[in-house]
Design an enzyme around this catalytic site. Structure first.
Site, mmCIF file in Angstrom:
data_model
loop_
_atom_site.group_PDB
_atom_site.id
_atom_site.type_symbol
_atom_site.label_atom_id
_atom_site.label_comp_id
_atom_site.label_asym_id
_atom_site.label_seq_id
_atom_site.Cartn_x
_atom_site.Cartn_y
_atom_site.Cartn_z
ATOM 1 N N TYR A 102 2.770 5.751 -16.144
ATOM 2 C CA TYR A 102 2.481 5.337 -14.768
ATOM 3 C C TYR A 102 1.038 4.842 -14.672
ATOM 4 O O TYR A 102 0.523 4.302 -15.637
ATOM 5 C CB TYR A 102 2.841 6.469 -13.778
ATOM 6 C CG TYR A 102 3.107 5.857 -12.442
ATOM 7 C CD1 TYR A 102 4.136 4.935 -12.278
ATOM 8 C CD2 TYR A 102 2.278 6.107 -11.365
ATOM 9 C CE1 TYR A 102 4.327 4.275 -11.074
ATOM 10 C CE2 TYR A 102 2.476 5.458 -10.160
ATOM 11 C CZ TYR A 102 3.498 4.542 -10.023
ATOM 12 O OH TYR A 102 3.674 3.888 -8.839
ATOM 13 N N ARG A 155 3.437 -6.394 -3.731
ATOM 14 C CA ARG A 155 2.109 -5.741 -3.737
ATOM 15 C C ARG A 155 2.142 -4.597 -4.734
ATOM 16 O O ARG A 155 2.303 -3.449 -4.369
ATOM 17 C CB ARG A 155 1.761 -5.248 -2.328
ATOM 18 C CG ARG A 155 0.301 -4.951 -2.113
ATOM 19 C CD ARG A 155 0.063 -3.488 -1.795
ATOM 20 N NE ARG A 155 0.472 -2.616 -2.888
ATOM 21 C CZ ARG A 155 0.663 -1.309 -2.794
ATOM 22 N NH1 ARG A 155 0.526 -0.704 -1.665
ATOM 23 N NH2 ARG A 155 1.020 -0.576 -3.843
ATOM 24 N N LYS A 173 8.139 5.248 -11.770
ATOM 25 C CA LYS A 173 8.259 6.286 -10.724
ATOM 26 C C LYS A 173 9.461 7.178 -10.995
ATOM 27 O O LYS A 173 9.394 8.394 -10.859
ATOM 28 C CB LYS A 173 8.407 5.621 -9.358
ATOM 29 C CG LYS A 173 7.089 5.084 -8.842
ATOM 30 C CD LYS A 173 6.729 5.665 -7.499
ATOM 31 C CE LYS A 173 5.230 5.714 -7.349
ATOM 32 N NZ LYS A 173 4.728 5.836 -6.021
ATOM 33 N N GLU A 244 9.206 0.744 -2.374
ATOM 34 C CA GLU A 244 8.013 0.882 -3.207
ATOM 35 C C GLU A 244 7.258 -0.430 -3.346
ATOM 36 O O GLU A 244 7.855 -1.474 -3.661
ATOM 37 C CB GLU A 244 8.496 1.351 -4.597
ATOM 38 C CG GLU A 244 7.412 1.677 -5.555
ATOM 39 C CD GLU A 244 6.605 2.879 -5.149
ATOM 40 O OE1 GLU A 244 7.157 3.836 -4.583
ATOM 41 O OE2 GLU A 244 5.399 2.853 -5.400
ATOM 42 N N ASP A 268 4.563 4.751 -0.708
ATOM 43 C CA ASP A 268 3.192 4.242 -0.491
ATOM 44 C C ASP A 268 2.651 4.725 0.838
ATOM 45 O O ASP A 268 1.451 4.917 0.999
ATOM 46 C CB ASP A 268 3.177 2.706 -0.497
ATOM 47 C CG ASP A 268 3.799 2.161 -1.755
ATOM 48 O OD1 ASP A 268 3.421 2.618 -2.836
ATOM 49 O OD2 ASP A 268 4.700 1.302 -1.653
ATOM 50 N N ASN A 421 -5.947 2.008 -6.700
ATOM 51 C CA ASN A 421 -5.473 1.891 -8.087
ATOM 52 C C ASN A 421 -5.352 0.427 -8.465
ATOM 53 O O ASN A 421 -5.197 -0.418 -7.580
ATOM 54 C CB ASN A 421 -4.080 2.525 -8.215
ATOM 55 C CG ASN A 421 -4.139 4.029 -8.205
ATOM 56 O OD1 ASN A 421 -5.021 4.615 -8.788
ATOM 57 N ND2 ASN A 421 -3.182 4.641 -7.532
HETATM 58 P P1 NAD Z 1 -2.196 -2.574 1.436
HETATM 59 O O1 NAD Z 1 -2.191 -3.933 0.858
HETATM 60 O O2 NAD Z 1 -1.129 -2.193 2.383
HETATM 61 O O3 NAD Z 1 -3.589 -2.332 2.160
HETATM 62 C C1 NAD Z 1 -4.839 -2.695 1.647
HETATM 63 C C2 NAD Z 1 -5.771 -2.820 2.825
HETATM 64 O O4 NAD Z 1 -7.090 -3.027 2.352
HETATM 65 C C3 NAD Z 1 -5.426 -4.001 3.723
HETATM 66 O O5 NAD Z 1 -5.357 -3.548 5.039
HETATM 67 C C4 NAD Z 1 -6.598 -4.923 3.551
HETATM 68 O O6 NAD Z 1 -6.906 -5.618 4.740
HETATM 69 C C5 NAD Z 1 -7.698 -3.960 3.211
HETATM 70 N N1 NAD Z 1 -8.821 -4.618 2.585
HETATM 71 C C6 NAD Z 1 -8.821 -5.634 1.702
HETATM 72 N N2 NAD Z 1 -10.080 -6.017 1.425
HETATM 73 C C7 NAD Z 1 -10.874 -5.208 2.151
HETATM 74 C C8 NAD Z 1 -12.275 -5.128 2.320
HETATM 75 N N3 NAD Z 1 -13.105 -5.945 1.677
HETATM 76 N N4 NAD Z 1 -12.756 -4.172 3.132
HETATM 77 C C9 NAD Z 1 -11.928 -3.343 3.772
HETATM 78 N N5 NAD Z 1 -10.590 -3.386 3.675
HETATM 79 C C10 NAD Z 1 -10.077 -4.322 2.871
HETATM 80 O O7 NAD Z 1 -2.208 -1.560 0.245
HETATM 81 P P2 NAD Z 1 -1.957 0.017 0.286
HETATM 82 O O8 NAD Z 1 -0.537 0.320 0.002
HETATM 83 O O9 NAD Z 1 -2.531 0.574 1.520
HETATM 84 O O10 NAD Z 1 -2.768 0.463 -0.994
HETATM 85 C C11 NAD Z 1 -4.173 0.271 -1.057
HETATM 86 C C12 NAD Z 1 -4.697 0.843 -2.362
HETATM 87 O O11 NAD Z 1 -4.464 2.233 -2.399
HETATM 88 C C13 NAD Z 1 -4.033 0.265 -3.625
HETATM 89 O O12 NAD Z 1 -4.989 0.096 -4.615
HETATM 90 C C14 NAD Z 1 -3.074 1.331 -4.037
HETATM 91 O O13 NAD Z 1 -2.841 1.338 -5.426
HETATM 92 C C15 NAD Z 1 -3.839 2.555 -3.613
HETATM 93 N N6 NAD Z 1 -2.953 3.699 -3.405
HETATM 94 C C16 NAD Z 1 -3.271 4.849 -4.018
HETATM 95 C C17 NAD Z 1 -2.474 5.944 -3.863
HETATM 96 C C18 NAD Z 1 -2.838 7.236 -4.518
HETATM 97 O O14 NAD Z 1 -3.739 7.293 -5.278
HETATM 98 N N7 NAD Z 1 -2.160 8.314 -4.249
HETATM 99 C C19 NAD Z 1 -1.326 5.845 -3.095
HETATM 100 C C20 NAD Z 1 -1.017 4.643 -2.466
HETATM 101 C C21 NAD Z 1 -1.857 3.570 -2.621
#
Ligand code: NAD
Length: 560
Positions: A102, A155, A173, A244, A268, A421
């Site tokens: 993963y 995404r 997953k 997902e 997510d 991530n």
């Molecule tokens: P998403 O695409 O739904 O959201 C990303 C957000 O970041 C968007 O709202 C975007 O506008 C914002 N963004 C982009 N550039 C930005 C900037 N310069 N300043 C502020 N905000 C900005 O994605 P998501 O599902 O919310 O996931 C976001 C991140 O979190 C990913 O990297 C994902 O891998 C990570 N994530 C981690 C975990 C975990 O560790 N448990 C779980 C889910 C998601």
């Protein structure tokens, strides 16, 4: 053309088939008697091998691979060859193998999926099959599928549109459903919905294995997904669908559309929320603060951020805090700056977190004409004075030294969760958070970071990995045959997970139980969630007298 294998022997015993069936192939572990009974004599070298011997060989072979991606390919092939050994290997050393099957390696595997592709796993449903998805699903050989993880690849992690190559995510997953919680692998099915891709590099790559057309969205996408969800209900009526890595403009509406109609969830949004809220419970234990006193600033206003805020609010309201007060504790920064009540073009799901800025002293940092008067994270921190910052933005290094130093000045124990991530997108490293806060930050990271020492003290960074949650919730759904998946189930999982963190874990800054013990942790969390499902009247199974024993009886054991 499919050749009917006219030269094969029709009178051969089934040994060869067993050898080529990853679910039944135990390698050299077959006893002399089994070899005689099933026509396996002569198909293996002489030695009858224990699982330990085979594990030692697999471990050695994996270690010999030259890169993490090569290890990924090796493990994927092992899964295709000898499923039990694959799961036993994962379970023998989660810390080593989880980052390969993963995040972070799976990200690279998706990016290079068309190049490393060997034997495809799961099912690929493309727009070309529209109108006959139920018929296509019947090509899957297992009748009682209970878990589908499905992505449209738009995404993938923080890597953007990976088209059909996003399949690495459902595969990974589901492998963790089995490895961590013991959901039997035969009831799981990874699916990639191929709606095209806007990834120009893929469209130009002759090895890209998906539909070679721009991605469809809007009505055409909605119709296709509607047909898919209906087809799953028809073909696999007891199945839970996990959505997902859909992009945020689709993920939240999709969840809203289906959550009350069918058994489904979005990891997510809900899984992330649950693991992050569990981390906040742990942080409260470390800082001796109450949850209701936490003020959270989210960098990133997508699936993950809004999901975390919503579950945090749900927890506070369950404790008697009025909704308006709970919502007021959550602030968001998106790519246009601090989200506020006057911000134009706000998506519906964000409006309740768009607060008035009246009464706040706004530093003059934003360029004229900007959608927000505050575009710098540091200014937002100084103005909002959060107790915790949560990074879900995919913006690497956004938690800069000045930001973390400001958090450390404002808080005795600042909460710093860089959750993006893969590792290359993390808002800061564990080491930076600890160093810049003089060892006071309470951290949870999205990708794994090694343990470190600062000021003579050992720190073990906790990974706020959804894997602590969704396999456990999955085992509970599987055992109880839950009809629906609710946010309250994820809150129950968060509370149960937080209880699994010991004082010894907390003493080294670890706000989650150690990853090595994730199997037992997952089963224990699943027992609590199953209890909740029975109490809430959501189970399709009769309530057993001993819920713990009932759940444990459903756990897959790879031993042979
Ligand atoms: P998403 O695409 O739904 O959201 C990303 C957000 O970041 C968007 O709202 C975007 O506008 C914002 N963004 C982009 N550039 C930005 C900037 N310069 N300043 C502020 N905000 C900005 O994605 P998501 O599902 O919310 O996931 C976001 C991140 O979190 C990913 O990297 C994902 O891998 C990570 N994530 C981690 C975990 C975990 O560790 N448990 C779980 C889910 C998601």
């Amino acid at each position: 053309m499919i050749d009917e294998m006219s030269s094969s022997r029709t009178d051969a015993p089934c040994g060869w088939q067993i050898l080529n069936d990853p679910r039944r192939n135990l390698g050299g572990a077959f006893t002399d008697q089994e070899r005689e009974e099933h026509g396996l004599v002569g198909l293996f070298p002489d030695a009858v091998e224990s699982m330990d011997t085979q594990l030692a060989r697999a471990r050695m072979q994996c270690a010999e691979q030259s890169s993490d991606l090569a290890k990924y390919v090796f493990l994927s092939a092992l899964q295709d060859r000898q499923e039990r050994l694959f799961y036993a290997l994962l379970r023998s050393d989660f810390e080593r193998y989880m980052p390969i099957v993963y995040t972070p390696t799976v990200g690279e595997a998706c990016q290079k999926f068309g190049h490393i592709l060997r034997r495809p796993k799961g099912m690929y449903l493309s727009l070309r099959q529209k109108g006959r998805l139920a018929q296509v699903l019947r090509n899957w050989p297992i009748e009682d599928v209970r878990f589908i993880v499905v992505t449209d690849g738009e995404r993938i992690l923080g890597l953007g549109d990976q088209g059909v190559c996003g399949m690495g995510i459902p595969v990974g997953k589901l492998a963790l459903y089995t490895a961590c919680a013991g959901v039997p692998p035969e009831v799981t099915l990874p699916i990639a919905l191929d709606l095209g891709t806007n990834n120009q590099a893929f469209l130009a790559d002759p090895l890209y294995p998906g539909l070679r057309q721009p991605r469809v969205d809007g009505e055409a996408m909605a119709e296709f997904i509607d047909e898919f969800v209906d087809a799953v209900q028809e073909v696999f009526p007891n199945c839970c669908i996990q959505f997902e890595d859909f992009t945020n403009k689709n993920a939240i509406p999709l969840l809203e559309r289906y959550r009350d109609r069918v058994c489904c969830f979005n990891d997510d949004i809900q899984g992330t929320a649950s693991v992050a809220v569990a981390g906040l419970f742990g942080a409260c234990r470390l800082s001796q603060m109450a949850m209701k006193d936490q003020r959270l600033l989210f960098l990133g206003a997508g699936n993950a951020g809004v999901g975390i805020a919503d579950l945090f609010v749900k927890h506070l309201t369950s404790q008697g805090v009025p909704v308006a007060e709970a919502v007021a504790q959550c602030w968001f920064v998106n790519s246009r700056g601090l989200v506020h009540a006057g911000m134009p073009r706000l998506p519906e799901y964000l409006t309740r977190y768009a607060h008035s800025l009246a009464g706040l002293t706004i530093p003059p940092s934003a360029p004229s004409g900007a959608d927000s008067p505050m575009t710098q994270l540091l200014d937002c921190v100084e103005t909002i004075r959060p107790t915790g910052i949560i990074g879900v933005s995919t913006v690497a290094s956004a938690f800069s030294e000045p930001v973390i130093r400001a958090m450390a000045r404002l808080n005795t124990r600042p909460i710093v969760f860089p959750l993006s991530n893969p590792t290359s997108k993390s808002e800061c490293t564990a080491d930076e958070a600890i160093r810049w806060s003089d060892g006071r930050a309470i951290i949870a990271t999205g990708s794994p970071f090694p343990e470190l020492s600062f000021g003579g003290k050992r720190f073990v960074p906790g990974q706020g990995n959804n894997v602590y949650i969704y396999p456990a919730v999955g085992l509970a759904i599987y055992a109880t045959k839950a009809q629906r998946v609710t946010d309250e189930m994820f809150l129950c999982a968060a509370e149960s997970l937080a209880r699994e963190t010991s004082e010894a874990d907390l003493s080294v800054g670890l706000i989650y139980p150690p990853i090595e013990s994730i199997h037992e942790t997952s089963v224990r969390v699943a027992i609590e969630v199953a209890r909740f499902v029975f109490d809430a009247g959501l189970a399709r199974e009769d309530r057993p007298s001993d819920i713990a024993a009932f759940v444990r009886a459903h756990v897959y054991d790879p031993a042979f």
